[in-house]
Design an enzyme around this catalytic site. Sequence first.
Site, PDB file in Angstrom:
ATOM      1  N   HIS A 164       3.823 -20.096 -30.614  1.00 25.95           N
ATOM      2  CA  HIS A 164       4.549 -18.938 -30.081  1.00 25.95           C
ATOM      3  C   HIS A 164       4.185 -18.778 -28.606  1.00 25.95           C
ATOM      4  O   HIS A 164       3.068 -18.392 -28.276  1.00 25.95           O
ATOM      5  CB  HIS A 164       4.137 -17.706 -30.922  1.00 25.95           C
ATOM      6  N   MET A 182      -0.653 -17.140 -24.637  1.00 31.60           N
ATOM      7  CA  MET A 182      -0.395 -16.012 -23.729  1.00 31.60           C
ATOM      8  C   MET A 182      -0.905 -16.354 -22.332  1.00 31.60           C
ATOM      9  O   MET A 182      -1.982 -16.945 -22.198  1.00 31.60           O
ATOM     10  CB  MET A 182      -1.123 -14.760 -24.223  1.00 31.60           C
ATOM     11  N   SER A 188      -2.159 -16.117 -38.116  1.00 28.93           N
ATOM     12  CA  SER A 188      -2.271 -16.274 -36.660  1.00 28.93           C
ATOM     13  C   SER A 188      -3.732 -16.440 -36.278  1.00 28.93           C
ATOM     14  O   SER A 188      -4.556 -15.551 -36.545  1.00 28.93           O
ATOM     15  CB  SER A 188      -1.698 -15.043 -35.959  1.00 28.93           C
ATOM     16  N   HIS A 205      -0.027 -20.227 -37.192  1.00 29.42           N
ATOM     17  CA  HIS A 205       0.650 -19.616 -36.044  1.00 29.42           C
ATOM     18  C   HIS A 205      -0.309 -19.581 -34.854  1.00 29.42           C
ATOM     19  O   HIS A 205      -1.441 -19.100 -34.961  1.00 29.42           O
ATOM     20  CB  HIS A 205       1.082 -18.199 -36.432  1.00 29.42           C
ATOM     21  N   MET A 254       9.876  -9.795 -33.029  1.00 33.98           N
ATOM     22  CA  MET A 254       8.579  -9.147 -32.819  1.00 33.98           C
ATOM     23  C   MET A 254       8.620  -7.736 -33.413  1.00 33.98           C
ATOM     24  O   MET A 254       9.530  -6.959 -33.124  1.00 33.98           O
ATOM     25  CB  MET A 254       8.249  -9.050 -31.325  1.00 33.98           C
ATOM     26  N   ASP A 294      -0.797 -18.406 -30.937  1.00 34.05           N
ATOM     27  CA  ASP A 294      -0.293 -17.489 -29.925  1.00 34.05           C
ATOM     28  C   ASP A 294      -0.750 -17.899 -28.535  1.00 34.05           C
ATOM     29  O   ASP A 294      -1.931 -17.802 -28.203  1.00 34.05           O
ATOM     30  CB  ASP A 294      -0.780 -16.067 -30.242  1.00 34.05           C
ATOM     31  N   MET A 348       4.200 -17.017 -25.393  1.00 30.18           N
ATOM     32  CA  MET A 348       4.398 -15.747 -24.689  1.00 30.18           C
ATOM     33  C   MET A 348       4.035 -15.977 -23.228  1.00 30.18           C
ATOM     34  O   MET A 348       3.040 -15.468 -22.715  1.00 30.18           O
ATOM     35  CB  MET A 348       3.527 -14.661 -25.338  1.00 30.18           C
ATOM     36  N   ASP A 406       6.687 -11.039 -36.728  1.00 32.86           N
ATOM     37  CA  ASP A 406       5.332 -11.152 -36.165  1.00 32.86           C
ATOM     38  C   ASP A 406       4.869  -9.810 -35.630  1.00 32.86           C
ATOM     39  O   ASP A 406       5.492  -9.248 -34.723  1.00 32.86           O
ATOM     40  CB  ASP A 406       5.379 -12.197 -35.032  1.00 32.86           C
TER      41      ASP A 406
HETATM   42  C1  DX5 Z   1       1.039 -10.619 -30.997  1.00 38.90           C
HETATM   43  C2  DX5 Z   1       1.030 -12.014 -31.572  1.00 38.90           C
HETATM   44  C3  DX5 Z   1       0.849 -12.035 -33.032  1.00 38.90           C
HETATM   45  C4  DX5 Z   1      -0.488 -11.482 -33.500  1.00 38.90           C
HETATM   46  C5  DX5 Z   1      -0.203 -10.768 -34.772  1.00 38.90           C
HETATM   47  O1  DX5 Z   1       1.290 -10.702 -29.640  1.00 38.90           O
HETATM   48  O2  DX5 Z   1       2.247 -12.689 -31.275  1.00 38.90           O
HETATM   49  O3  DX5 Z   1       1.069 -13.325 -33.591  1.00 38.90           O
HETATM   50  O4  DX5 Z   1      -1.454 -12.457 -33.730  1.00 38.90           O
HETATM   51  O5  DX5 Z   1      -1.354 -10.114 -35.177  1.00 38.90           O
HETATM   52  P1  DX5 Z   1      -1.340  -9.020 -36.321  1.00 38.90           P
HETATM   53  O6  DX5 Z   1      -0.833  -9.689 -37.585  1.00 38.90           O
HETATM   54  O7  DX5 Z   1      -2.781  -8.639 -36.427  1.00 38.90           O
HETATM   55  O8  DX5 Z   1      -0.444  -7.901 -35.893  1.00 38.90           O
HETATM   56 ZN    ZN Z   2       2.685 -14.578 -32.452  1.00 37.08          ZN
END
Ligand code: DX5
Ligand code: ZN
Length: 219
Positions: free
Chosen positions: A67, A38, A9, A34, A138, A36, A69, A176
Amino acid sequence: MTDIVIAPSILSADFGQLDAQIKAVEVAGADWIHVDVMDGVFVPNITIGPLVVRAARKATALPLDVHLMIVHPEQHLAAFAEAGANYLTVHAEACIHLHRTLQQIRDLGVGAGVSFNPATPLHALEPVIDLVDLVLIMSVNPGFGGQQFIPSALPRIRAVRDMIRASGRPIRLEVDGGINPQTARAVIEAGADTLVAGNAVYGTSDYRAAIHAIRTAAQ
Ligand code: DX5
Ligand code: ZN
């Protein structure tokens, strides 16, 4: 057994050197990247949008696992697909019309994923299982990297594995949050085949060793 996919990620990467950071994990053995996304509404943090996905697309030929969010993901799917996403994963909690939204992703010609927060019942999966290419469980509350794995994700992974098996469809089961060599083994045993790892890769100085350690633990 299906091949294990490891998806670092970039949330934990140095965004000032994003191109180099993505290339570095590719060379180190990553299978997917990956990404993320947000919005500060669905989760308490704000990260990136389609522009950065486009930059990531230029950095690598690896699949981009995006991903989302965000609330109202249906309004942004086309932009992320055009930016070069290979998978678009939406949160079941953020979709009033989950079936329609997943259909929309399929119509864009990219892989369709659905994700569930740690406290969300999984029953929304069954009516849409024919539309998904990926289910993302998750194992932390989304919003930040570097959080601790929540063990109650394990029986949920087993339940989704059973649903996927019953569907007979080639659906990836991704996990994840808090993945490291120890938790990787547990989630693979529970039936996952796709592992996101932020801190456990980008938080180390040797990406190759970090990815290798996760892969070895998972096999
Ligand atoms: C959390 C994200 C993850 C995050 C995971 O909200 O969706 O993808 O990057 O990070 P680690 O592996 O450090 O928990
Ligand atoms: Zn993620």
